[in-house]
Scaffold this active site. Structure first.
Site, mmCIF file in Angstrom:
data_model
loop_
_atom_site.group_PDB
_atom_site.id
_atom_site.type_symbol
_atom_site.label_atom_id
_atom_site.label_comp_id
_atom_site.label_asym_id
_atom_site.label_seq_id
_atom_site.Cartn_x
_atom_site.Cartn_y
_atom_site.Cartn_z
ATOM 1 N N TYR A 46 0.831 -1.198 0.000
ATOM 2 C CA TYR A 46 0.000 0.000 0.000
ATOM 3 C C TYR A 46 0.877 1.265 0.000
ATOM 4 O O TYR A 46 0.710 2.173 -0.797
ATOM 5 C CB TYR A 46 -0.913 -0.017 1.238
ATOM 6 N N SER A 92 -1.668 -11.319 28.043
ATOM 7 C CA SER A 92 -3.039 -11.806 27.926
ATOM 8 C C SER A 92 -3.399 -12.554 29.212
ATOM 9 O O SER A 92 -2.638 -12.503 30.171
ATOM 10 C CB SER A 92 -3.219 -12.655 26.681
ATOM 11 N N LEU A 93 -4.534 -13.181 29.234
ATOM 12 C CA LEU A 93 -4.996 -13.806 30.479
ATOM 13 C C LEU A 93 -5.241 -15.293 30.267
ATOM 14 O O LEU A 93 -5.647 -15.716 29.186
ATOM 15 C CB LEU A 93 -6.321 -13.159 30.926
ATOM 16 N N GLU A 126 -13.719 -7.878 37.737
ATOM 17 C CA GLU A 126 -14.066 -6.857 36.741
ATOM 18 C C GLU A 126 -14.672 -7.551 35.529
ATOM 19 O O GLU A 126 -14.209 -8.626 35.158
ATOM 20 C CB GLU A 126 -12.797 -6.126 36.254
ATOM 21 N N LYS A 128 -15.026 -8.697 31.852
ATOM 22 C CA LYS A 128 -14.045 -8.809 30.772
ATOM 23 C C LYS A 128 -14.691 -8.223 29.528
ATOM 24 O O LYS A 128 -15.620 -8.805 28.961
ATOM 25 C CB LYS A 128 -13.658 -10.270 30.562
ATOM 26 N N ASP A 130 -15.345 -7.200 25.815
ATOM 27 C CA ASP A 130 -15.022 -7.872 24.562
ATOM 28 C C ASP A 130 -14.741 -6.831 23.474
ATOM 29 O O ASP A 130 -15.606 -6.493 22.674
ATOM 30 C CB ASP A 130 -16.193 -8.776 24.163
ATOM 31 N N GLU A 184 -9.581 -1.286 27.288
ATOM 32 C CA GLU A 184 -10.262 -1.919 26.155
ATOM 33 C C GLU A 184 -11.074 -0.901 25.367
ATOM 34 O O GLU A 184 -11.849 -0.140 25.940
ATOM 35 C CB GLU A 184 -11.189 -3.008 26.704
ATOM 36 N N TYR A 236 -8.311 -0.424 32.590
ATOM 37 C CA TYR A 236 -8.289 -1.455 33.638
ATOM 38 C C TYR A 236 -6.874 -1.878 34.034
ATOM 39 O O TYR A 236 -6.689 -2.727 34.877
ATOM 40 C CB TYR A 236 -9.100 -2.682 33.226
ATOM 41 N N LYS A 300 -8.513 -10.349 39.720
ATOM 42 C CA LYS A 300 -7.102 -9.965 39.876
ATOM 43 C C LYS A 300 -6.789 -9.841 41.361
ATOM 44 O O LYS A 300 -7.613 -9.292 42.110
ATOM 45 C CB LYS A 300 -6.844 -8.597 39.218
ATOM 46 N N LYS A 324 -14.481 -17.133 31.863
ATOM 47 C CA LYS A 324 -15.281 -16.842 30.672
ATOM 48 C C LYS A 324 -16.720 -17.335 30.828
ATOM 49 O O LYS A 324 -16.976 -18.320 31.507
ATOM 50 C CB LYS A 324 -14.643 -17.536 29.445
ATOM 51 N N CYS A 429 -2.342 -40.586 3.237
ATOM 52 C CA CYS A 429 -2.390 -39.126 3.183
ATOM 53 C C CYS A 429 -3.148 -38.688 1.916
ATOM 54 O O CYS A 429 -2.781 -39.091 0.809
ATOM 55 C CB CYS A 429 -0.977 -38.573 3.176
ATOM 56 N N CYS A 432 -0.524 -36.828 -0.563
ATOM 57 C CA CYS A 432 0.617 -37.418 -1.270
ATOM 58 C C CYS A 432 0.537 -38.928 -1.374
ATOM 59 O O CYS A 432 1.387 -39.548 -2.004
ATOM 60 C CB CYS A 432 1.926 -37.019 -0.592
ATOM 61 N N CYS A 447 0.830 -38.164 8.251
ATOM 62 C CA CYS A 447 1.375 -38.553 6.956
ATOM 63 C C CYS A 447 2.854 -38.855 7.150
ATOM 64 O O CYS A 447 3.578 -38.090 7.791
ATOM 65 C CB CYS A 447 1.200 -37.393 5.979
ATOM 66 N N CYS A 453 5.711 -34.841 0.922
ATOM 67 C CA CYS A 453 4.283 -34.522 0.927
ATOM 68 C C CYS A 453 4.131 -33.022 0.640
ATOM 69 O O CYS A 453 4.614 -32.192 1.415
ATOM 70 C CB CYS A 453 3.663 -34.865 2.276
HETATM 71 S S1 IVH Z 1 -6.228 -7.287 32.388
HETATM 72 C C1 IVH Z 1 -1.860 -8.195 32.595
HETATM 73 N N1 IVH Z 1 -8.746 -6.670 32.595
HETATM 74 O O1 IVH Z 1 -8.788 -9.542 27.798
HETATM 75 C C2 IVH Z 1 -3.312 -8.337 32.396
HETATM 76 N N2 IVH Z 1 -7.980 -7.507 30.509
HETATM 77 O O2 IVH Z 1 -7.886 -12.262 27.277
HETATM 78 C C3 IVH Z 1 -3.833 -7.518 31.295
HETATM 79 N N3 IVH Z 1 -9.687 -7.592 28.780
HETATM 80 O O3 IVH Z 1 -5.714 -8.708 26.359
HETATM 81 C C4 IVH Z 1 -5.257 -7.689 31.015
HETATM 82 N N4 IVH Z 1 -11.333 -6.776 29.996
HETATM 83 O O4 IVH Z 1 -7.706 -7.107 25.986
HETATM 84 C C5 IVH Z 1 -7.798 -7.147 31.802
HETATM 85 N N5 IVH Z 1 -10.936 -6.022 32.926
HETATM 86 C C6 IVH Z 1 -9.992 -6.496 32.128
HETATM 87 C C7 IVH Z 1 -10.246 -6.838 30.787
HETATM 88 C C8 IVH Z 1 -9.202 -7.356 30.013
HETATM 89 C C9 IVH Z 1 -10.982 -7.223 28.803
HETATM 90 C C10 IVH Z 1 -9.001 -8.169 27.612
HETATM 91 C C11 IVH Z 1 -7.636 -7.604 27.299
HETATM 92 C C12 IVH Z 1 -6.708 -8.770 27.339
HETATM 93 C C13 IVH Z 1 -7.638 -9.908 27.094
HETATM 94 C C14 IVH Z 1 -7.063 -11.203 27.603
#
Ligand code: IVH
Length: 749
Positions: A46, A92-93, A126, A128, A130, A184, A236, A300, A324, A429, A432, A447, A453
């Site tokens: 681009y 991430s979590l 808290e 989560k 989306d 988020e 957060y 947390k 979740k 397979c 192949c 395979c 392959c």
């Molecule tokens: S804490 C070191 N708190 O969930 C911990 N994450 O599956 C950093 N998310 O990447 C994350 N709500 O994008 C935290 N109350 C919350 C959240 C949260 C949504 C997301 C966030 C993270 C993902 C992990």
């Protein structure tokens, strides 16, 4: 793409035609990007096209079009999501779905911190959100950078876009001099509905769900479009800081709120897993009425000092977990079962489904895992789904959990059409024709064709050029498939990538003259390949695509051996021992079977030892050293040795290595830590931390923690009650210190 001539050599007619062509391509690219958050060309391509457009316009000023792409987009090409390296990784979590996993989480933390079952321990709960995470960097109270998460280490610079969001303060009063706020970005249901209505009116594609809409709106080339799309932000978490925000997570959230950020109002403190479960259920009840999507509850540890002690695993904190909500479900028809052959030869069955919407996303494929899964058995042979097998034509229930590939939860036998037959899993397979073999204890049929392959070879190549591996710009899945099938300029193994330019030079028909290529694109590809000729050791190891050797294992191996030469030598030396290990496994299995038959206890150790009896000492030592690396078990080690021993594969690796300059990995990896590279042993009672914590902290500082004292030990940390290890250390003249001295040395309380 058509051929591109030097701008100075273009006739007016050619320039006009090319400006028209570029206007069309860039316009299409913008639509794909803006409307669909689904770019059809790479960022680099681009940028290149935009630059070429600008060059032609500069040369032929009078030919500039009314709809010139130069005027469409506000930002300069280089600003199109320049990469940002996060000062602190965006983590991430870990996910949990069951109440028992939450109780385990609490137990694990107590154990790690050495807290009894009744010691007070608080958590925040808290919602989560989306959406997509965003990191905002403020210096002296001014927003100076906004970056998406990206792969956690490197994200995209979306500062101009973040400046368009009302929820994001541009200036903070009384903030720390340096503050990175993380949270988020999301879109409410109402805003999502009206955005889609506007998209439909404008003839643009609608978004599948609010999260995609938020992502598409934030990742906009033209920040004015972001402005027109109502994005919101909940803070957060935080990254780099010049001073702490508070002593607790809840206190930090209050501080962020006081600084002008929105924080989620449903956040509460919980004192026990029971409290957490109660809150989870409450939030789940409120979920439908919130007006924005959440997909679970995050717990947390509230005390930030405890968070610090708990620290991180490679990509997730030990102090938090995402609980979740159960996945959403939908019923549909299974139209066909197809078999994909992966990089390691695994035959993966995929269900082709009549498209159905699950949680706002249209699903037309689902994984079927392996042949046992289709047959209604798990790995041990016990029934799953009540033993019901899955057949083509079945009415199946599909679900999605988070981002993962859709799965099949159940099927309705009452709706099974007559005349269906159980699925016959292929024994050869489909790509192949080699035998597809299932080894004892492996759920997967593979395979046996190796690099002959085509599917395996292409998948291996795709892995080779993927992001964490060689990451070659302009050489993606599509190009590799083309080159793999090409007679004149084939790429069959990774080494072929690096000989591409030399081979092209010798060919009659040049790549640049082929359909879909031009001088510039060919030159760019060769340059991008050349740029990757020098590669860090860990990347190379990962890129080889050896089964079980992922990014983390590759890094561990690179850190341990430091150079390609040392690694290859060690793996070769360990080969006879790996064979022995497999024989010992087989002997153990046989002994267990016999013992069960004879109704006696199995004698494992002597049986295994007998196999090792004649093993060469050097091979044994190389093997022990390999499997002693933290994170490298026997499975990884066997897989590594096997690939190095396999003739075709080894030849392919050797040819590749000959094309590269491999950068050694520094040993130790944390040079500014006083204990980096040192081998330490803990003994006796520790009073300020548990063993697990002590080990994790020492390792985080680059030390190697061993369980026994030897001449290789650098430091023995001896608490009260230290016994034979302390005596042995004294005999060997190993430096010995108590827990306080150790903490003083590593600079932590
Ligand atoms: S804490 C070191 N708190 O969930 C911990 N994450 O599956 C950093 N998310 O990447 C994350 N709500 O994008 C935290 N109350 C919350 C959240 C949260 C949504 C997301 C966030 C993270 C993902 C992990």
């Amino acid at each position: 793409m058509q051929d591109e001539h030097q701008v100075s050599m273009l006739t007016e007619e050619e320039a006009r035609a090319e400006l028209a062509r570029l206007a069309e391509i860039l316009h299409q690219a913008n639509i794909a990007y803006h409307g669909e958050d689904d770019p059809q060309i790479t960022d680099a391509e681009y940028d290149r096209l935009k630059l070429r457009n600008a060059e032609i316009e500069a040369q032929f000023i009078h030919l500039k079009r009314g709809d010139s792409p130069s005027d469409v987009v506000g930002s300069a090409p280089s600003e199109r999501f320049a990469k940002v390296t996060h000062a602190q990784r965006m983590m991430s979590l870990t996910n949990a779905f069951q109440a028992a996993e939450i109780a385990d989480f609490d137990l694990r933390i107590r154990k790690y911190l050495g807290l009894g079952a009744n010691a007070p321990l608080r958590y925040t709960a808290e919602p989560k959100i989306d959406g997509l995470s965003l990191s905002l960097r403020y210096e002296d109270g001014r927003l100076i950078q906004a970056a998406t998460r990206g792969d956690g280490s490197v994200g995209e610079n979306v500062t101009a876009n973040a400046r368009m969001m009302q929820d994001i303060p541009q200036v903070l009063k009384d903030a720390p001099a340096l503050l990175e706020v993380r949270g988020e970005v999301y879109m409410t249901h109402t805003d999502f509905a009206s955005l889609n209505a506007r998209q439909a009116q404008a003839g643009a594609r609608s978004f599948a769900n609010p999260r995609n809409a938020a992502a598409g709106s934030l990742r906009q080339l033209d920040a004015q479009i972001t402005r027109a799309r109502p994005l919101k932000f909940f803070a957060y978490a935080w990254g780099e800081l010049s001073e702490p925000l508070a002593d607790t997570q809840s206190g930090a959230l209050a501080r962020l709120e006081a600084l002008g950020f929105s924080t989620n109002p449903l956040t509460v403190l919980c004192d026990s897993p029971d409290d957490m479960m109660a809150r989870y259920e409450q939030i789940e009840q409120q979920r439908a009425g919130l007006g924005y999507d959440i997909d679970g509850v995050v717990y947390k540890v509230d005390d930030l000092e405890l968070q610090r002690r708990l620290g991180y695993r490679s990509t997730t904190p030990r102090w938090a977990i995402a609980h979740k909500f159960p996945a959403e479900l939908a019923w549909t028809r299974l139209e066909a079962i197809e078999i994909n052959v992966g990089r390691t030869g695994a035959l993966s069955p995929v269900a082709r489904l009549t498209p159905v919407t699950v949680g706002g996303v249209v699903v037309s494929n689902a994984t079927l895992h392996n042949e046992d899964y289709i047959a209604g058995r798990d790995g041990d042979g016990s029934p799953i789904r009540g033993g019901k097998d899955i057949r083509v034509g079945d009415w199946v229930q599909v679900y999605r959990a988070g981002d993962v590939i859709p799965k099949i939860a159940d099927l309705d036998l009452g709706k099974r059409p007559s005349g269906t037959v159980p699925f016959a899993f292929p024994q050869i397979c489909p790509e192949c024709g080699s035998d597809a073999i299932r080894e004892d204890g492996d759920a997967v049929r593979r395979c046996s064709g190796g690099l002959i392959c085509p599917a395996q070879a292409v998948e291996k190549l795709k892995h080779f050029v993927s992001r964490g591996a060689f990451d070659i710009e302009g050489l993606g899945a599509k190009q590799l498939e083309m080159f793999h099938a090409d007679d004149q300029l084939p790429i069959h193994t990774p080494a072929d990538i690096f000989t591409l330019e030399a081979r092209d030079r010798q060919n009659m028909t040049k790549l640049a003259n082929r359909d879909g290529w031009g001088e510039v694109s060919a030159r760019n590809l060769f340059a991008a390949i050349d740029q990757r000729r020098t590669v860090p050791l860990a990347r190379l190891i990962f890129a080889l695509g050896i089964r079980h050797v992922g990014e983390v294992a590759a890094r561990d191996l690179a850190r341990h051996y430091g150079s390609w030469h040392a690694l290859a030598e060690a793996v070769d030396a360990a080969a006879p021992a790996a064979e022995c290990h497999l024989q010992a496994d087989a002997a153990e299995a046989e002994e267990r079977r016999l013992a069960a038959e004879e109704g006696r206890r199995a004698r494992i150790k002597p049986v295994r030892d007998a196999v090792w009896l004649n093993m060469d000492a050097a091979a044994h030592a190389a093997w022990s050293d390999l499997i002693a690396i933290d994170g490298i078990g026997a499975t990884v080690a066997v897989s590594l040795v096997t690939s190095f021993q396999q003739e075709t594969e080894r030849a392919s690796i050797d040819r590749l290595v000959a094309e590269l300059t491999i950068e050694d990995t520094a040993l130790p990896d944390a040079p500014d830590s006083p204990v980096a590279g040192k081998t330490v042993v803990f003994t006796g009672t520790l009073s300020k931390m548990t063993r697990a914590e002590a080990k994790a902290r020492a390792e985080a500082l680059g030390a190697k923690v061993s369980g026994s004292v030897s001449a290789k030990t650098d430091i023995l940390i001896a608490g009260p009650g230290a016994g034979s290890k302390a005596t042995k250390a004294a005999d060997l003249g190993v430096e010995t210190m108590d827990e306080d001295a150790w903490l003083a040395l590593i600079g932590g309380a």
